[in-house]
Design a protein around this motif. Structure first.
Motif, PDB file in Angstrom:
ATOM      1  N   LEU A 147       0.835  -1.207   0.000  1.00 57.44           N
ATOM      2  CA  LEU A 147       0.000   0.000   0.000  1.00 57.44           C
ATOM      3  C   LEU A 147       0.870   1.257   0.000  1.00 57.44           C
ATOM      4  N   ALA A 148       1.962   1.212   0.767  1.00 57.10           N
ATOM      5  CA  ALA A 148       2.852   2.380   0.810  1.00 57.10           C
ATOM      6  C   ALA A 148       3.460   2.658  -0.563  1.00 57.10           C
ATOM      7  N   HIS A 149       3.860   1.601  -1.266  1.00 61.33           N
ATOM      8  CA  HIS A 149       4.430   1.792  -2.600  1.00 61.33           C
ATOM      9  C   HIS A 149       3.416   2.381  -3.572  1.00 61.33           C
ATOM     10  N   SER A 150       2.144   2.056  -3.359  1.00 58.99           N
ATOM     11  CA  SER A 150       1.111   2.607  -4.247  1.00 58.99           C
ATOM     12  C   SER A 150       0.842   4.075  -3.948  1.00 58.99           C
ATOM     13  N   ALA A 151       1.370   4.570  -2.814  1.00 56.17           N
ATOM     14  CA  ALA A 151       1.119   5.964  -2.451  1.00 56.17           C
ATOM     15  C   ALA A 151       1.689   6.928  -3.491  1.00 56.17           C
TER      16      ALA A 151
ATOM     17  N   SER B 125       3.018  -4.675  -5.509  1.00 51.89           N
ATOM     18  CA  SER B 125       3.916  -3.699  -4.896  1.00 51.89           C
ATOM     19  C   SER B 125       4.843  -3.060  -5.921  1.00 51.89           C
ATOM     20  N   HIS B 126       5.545  -3.897  -6.667  1.00 50.62           N
ATOM     21  CA  HIS B 126       6.528  -3.366  -7.606  1.00 50.62           C
ATOM     22  C   HIS B 126       5.869  -2.712  -8.811  1.00 50.62           C
ATOM     23  N   SER B 127       4.729  -3.257  -9.228  1.00 48.21           N
ATOM     24  CA  SER B 127       4.024  -2.644 -10.361  1.00 48.21           C
ATOM     25  C   SER B 127       3.519  -1.246  -9.993  1.00 48.21           C
TER      26      SER B 127
ATOM     27  N   GLY C 222       9.999  15.007   0.142  1.00 49.50           N
ATOM     28  CA  GLY C 222       9.005  15.105   1.209  1.00 49.50           C
ATOM     29  C   GLY C 222       8.065  13.923   1.218  1.00 49.50           C
ATOM     30  N   TYR C 223       7.652  13.476   0.007  1.00 50.46           N
ATOM     31  CA  TYR C 223       6.763  12.315  -0.069  1.00 50.46           C
ATOM     32  C   TYR C 223       7.477  11.040   0.349  1.00 50.46           C
ATOM     33  N   LEU C 224       8.750  10.908   0.012  1.00 46.52           N
ATOM     34  CA  LEU C 224       9.489   9.679   0.317  1.00 46.52           C
ATOM     35  C   LEU C 224       9.849   9.568   1.793  1.00 46.52           C
ATOM     36  N   PHE C 225      10.206  10.699   2.425  1.00 46.13           N
ATOM     37  CA  PHE C 225      10.700  10.642   3.801  1.00 46.13           C
ATOM     38  C   PHE C 225       9.853  11.428   4.799  1.00 46.13           C
ATOM     39  N   GLY C 226       8.740  11.994   4.358  1.00 48.78           N
ATOM     40  CA  GLY C 226       7.854  12.690   5.267  1.00 48.78           C
ATOM     41  C   GLY C 226       8.276  14.128   5.519  1.00 48.78           C
ATOM     42  N   ASP C 227       7.300  14.922   5.947  1.00 50.75           N
ATOM     43  CA  ASP C 227       7.573  16.334   6.222  1.00 50.75           C
ATOM     44  C   ASP C 227       6.607  16.811   7.296  1.00 50.75           C
TER      45      ASP C 227
ATOM     46  N   GLY D 127       6.715   9.448   5.667  1.00 53.33           N
ATOM     47  CA  GLY D 127       7.004   9.267   4.251  1.00 53.33           C
ATOM     48  C   GLY D 127       6.663   7.896   3.718  1.00 53.33           C
ATOM     49  N   ILE D 128       6.687   7.795   2.397  1.00 50.45           N
ATOM     50  CA  ILE D 128       6.277   6.568   1.724  1.00 50.45           C
ATOM     51  C   ILE D 128       7.184   5.392   2.066  1.00 50.45           C
ATOM     52  N   LEU D 129       8.497   5.643   2.135  1.00 46.75           N
ATOM     53  CA  LEU D 129       9.439   4.541   2.323  1.00 46.75           C
ATOM     54  C   LEU D 129       9.417   3.964   3.737  1.00 46.75           C
ATOM     55  N   LEU D 130       8.998   4.778   4.709  1.00 45.71           N
ATOM     56  CA  LEU D 130       9.070   4.336   6.106  1.00 45.71           C
ATOM     57  C   LEU D 130       7.708   4.233   6.764  1.00 45.71           C
TER      58      LEU D 130
END
Length: 262
Positions: A38-42, A90-92, A113-118, A188-191
């Motif tokens: 779900l996070a990867h789809s963000a 996930s990967h798709s 910001g999207y990857l690591f949050g803000d 963020g998306i990655l964490l």
């Protein structure tokens, strides 16, 4: 200075309070990889937001909900194992999201910001959205607590008891999608799945009942948010990763404590 820190603390604390009980189900049902999917789809949701000219949060809710529905349907209609289905989705979704964001590279997208949050940039509107979504999630989790707990323990027994297992499973997936959408700004998306997994895993070492574990997970999550933001303020580190490190330290301490008691 104080006002934006206060807004960040409020938003982060509400997200952590919500992630604790919901994350307990993620740990019990071993759905960590589903959270990652779900996070990867963000990122795809961010692209939806740009294309449709809507809020990125709404785009993420739409994308995550679509992935949750697709997985729910594929689980019922294919013979592939869950880990294979999650890997495909996930990967798709991540690849499609990166491509779509790349196509809109002229837009001012704060990809970092999207990857690591803000979390330090939240405003009153963000807090209103977070509180509204958290109320819905916690309200449904509390109302269906017993049923959700039963399907987490034994789905076959839950079916014998007459529970609508498929509908409850789908509801849990959609609640996770909603939480990930509102929590994206925190870590963020990655964490993002770290908030769902690490506090409940740490709480599991300290508690002996499901209810106590959910409450303890929420408390550990809130403490991690406060410590992470304090570290970000005094050490000038990124708030999202700092929050995750704080929760990881809590997990290490509880694990060591449990090992010493044995």
């Amino acid at each position: 200075m104080i006002s934006f820190l206060l807004l960040s603390l409020i938003a982060g604390s509400v997200i952590a309070l919500t992630a604790g009980p919901l994350g307990a189900f993620v740990v019990w049902r071993r759905m960590a990889y589903f959270g990652d999917t779900l996070a990867h789809s963000a990122l795809l949701g961010v692209a939806f937001g740009i294309v449709l000219n809507i809020s990125p949060v709404i785009g993420i809710v739409l994308a995550s909900s679509a992935i949750a529905l697709l997985l729910w349907w594929m689980q019922k209609s294919t013979t592939l194992a869950n880990d294979s289905l999650l890997g495909i989705l996930s990967h798709s979704a991540l690849a499609l999201g990166l491509v779509c964001v790349g196509l809109f590279s002229n837009s001012r997208i704060d990809l970092y910001g999207y990857l690591f949050g803000d979390l330090l940039t939240v405003n009153m509107q963000d807090i209103a959205v977070v509180c509204a979504a958290a109320s819905v999630i916690l309200g449904l989790v509390c109302f269906f607590w017993r049923s959700l707990l039963m399907i987490a323990i034994d789905e076959s027994l839950a079916k014998v008891e007459g529970l609508a297992v498929e509908k409850l499973r789908l509801m849990l997936m959609l609640l996770m999608a909603l939480l990930i959408a509102i929590a994206m700004k925190a870590v963020g998306i990655l964490l993002i799945t770290a908030l769902l997994i690490i506090p409940p895993a740490a709480a599991r070492k300290l508690t002996s009942s499901p209810e106590a574990m959910a409450i303890c997970a929420a408390c550990i999550g809130v403490a991690s948010v406060w410590l992470g933001l304090a570290a970000s303020y005094f050490l000038d580190t990124a708030p999202g990763p700092s929050i995750v490190i704080a929760s990881t330290i809590a997990f290490i301490i509880t694990s060591a404590s449990a090992a010493i008691k044995r």
